[in-house]
Write a protein that holds these residues in place. Structure first.
Motif, PDB file in Angstrom:
ATOM      1  N   LEU A 119      29.978  59.924  38.447  1.00 23.45           N
ATOM      2  CA  LEU A 119      29.312  60.700  39.344  1.00 23.45           C
ATOM      3  C   LEU A 119      29.454  62.186  38.717  1.00 23.45           C
ATOM      4  O   LEU A 119      28.410  62.980  39.510  1.00 23.45           O
ATOM      5  N   LEU A 120      30.045  62.818  38.089  1.00 26.32           N
ATOM      6  CA  LEU A 120      31.241  63.578  38.824  1.00 26.32           C
ATOM      7  C   LEU A 120      31.121  64.682  37.312  1.00 26.32           C
ATOM      8  O   LEU A 120      31.491  63.824  36.342  1.00 26.32           O
ATOM      9  N   SER A 133      29.781  67.887  31.942  1.00 28.14           N
ATOM     10  CA  SER A 133      28.569  66.987  32.866  1.00 28.14           C
ATOM     11  C   SER A 133      29.498  65.349  32.829  1.00 28.14           C
ATOM     12  O   SER A 133      30.358  65.306  32.162  1.00 28.14           O
ATOM     13  N   ASN A 134      28.616  64.664  33.858  1.00 27.98           N
ATOM     14  CA  ASN A 134      28.806  63.626  34.180  1.00 27.98           C
ATOM     15  C   ASN A 134      29.116  62.395  32.758  1.00 27.98           C
ATOM     16  O   ASN A 134      29.834  61.652  32.567  1.00 27.98           O
ATOM     17  N   ASN A 135      27.931  62.815  32.229  1.00 30.32           N
ATOM     18  CA  ASN A 135      27.929  62.122  30.827  1.00 30.32           C
ATOM     19  C   ASN A 135      28.778  62.570  29.260  1.00 30.32           C
ATOM     20  O   ASN A 135      28.050  61.846  28.539  1.00 30.32           O
ATOM     21  N   ARG A 153      25.794  66.430  39.047  1.00 31.72           N
ATOM     22  CA  ARG A 153      26.437  65.404  38.224  1.00 31.72           C
ATOM     23  C   ARG A 153      25.871  66.148  36.945  1.00 31.72           C
ATOM     24  O   ARG A 153      26.711  66.120  35.636  1.00 31.72           O
ATOM     25  N   THR A 154      25.698  67.490  36.404  1.00 33.53           N
ATOM     26  CA  THR A 154      25.151  68.249  35.277  1.00 33.53           C
ATOM     27  C   THR A 154      25.590  69.787  36.044  1.00 33.53           C
ATOM     28  O   THR A 154      25.855  70.093  36.704  1.00 33.53           O
TER      29      THR A 154
END
Length: 124
Positions: free
Chosen positions: A31-32, A52-54, A103-104
């Motif tokens: 989530l970070l 970003s988290n993704n 998260r972003t």
């Protein structure tokens, strides 16, 4: 509470490579968003990049673009900063930062949680 620990700093010759790690704990890593920064005495802290988290990384600072790459391993709760073609001016203390609120991110994101830093020295 979220904690971050950097590692991997070292003395390296100009033109060499180094990989820094930023390990987190205390909050779900997936989530970070996590940012990388550096600072030298007497200068302002420089934001290098943000992941970003993704796993999407934002624009890199011009000073490191094309030489530094950020990545993350969610299985290890770790973000990496791969540094290639190192120059003496890359000498600094390098920090990672994060915040459960984000998260972003981009290089202007104001993270509240920081690691203790790891020293990188580029010298012959």
């Amino acid at each position: 509470q979220l904690q971050l620990v950097e590692s991997g700093g070292d003395l390296v010759q100009p033109g060499g490579s180094l990989r820094l790690s930023c390990a987190t704990s205390g909050f779900p890593f997936g989530l970070l968003a996590i940012g990388w920064y550096r600072q030298t005495p007497g200068k302002e802290r420089e934001a290098l990049s943000c992941l970003s988290n993704n796993g999407i990384s934002t624009n890199y600072a011009d000073s490191v673009k094309g030489r530094f790459t950020v990545s993350r391993d969610n299985a290890k709760n770790t973000v990496y900063l791969q540094m290639n073609s190192l120059k003496p001016e890359d000498t600094a203390v390098y920090y990672c930062a994060a915040d459960p609120l984000f998260r972003t991110c981009d290089r202007s994101t104001k993270f509240r949680y920081w690691g203790q830093g790891t020293q990188v020295t580029v010298s012959s």
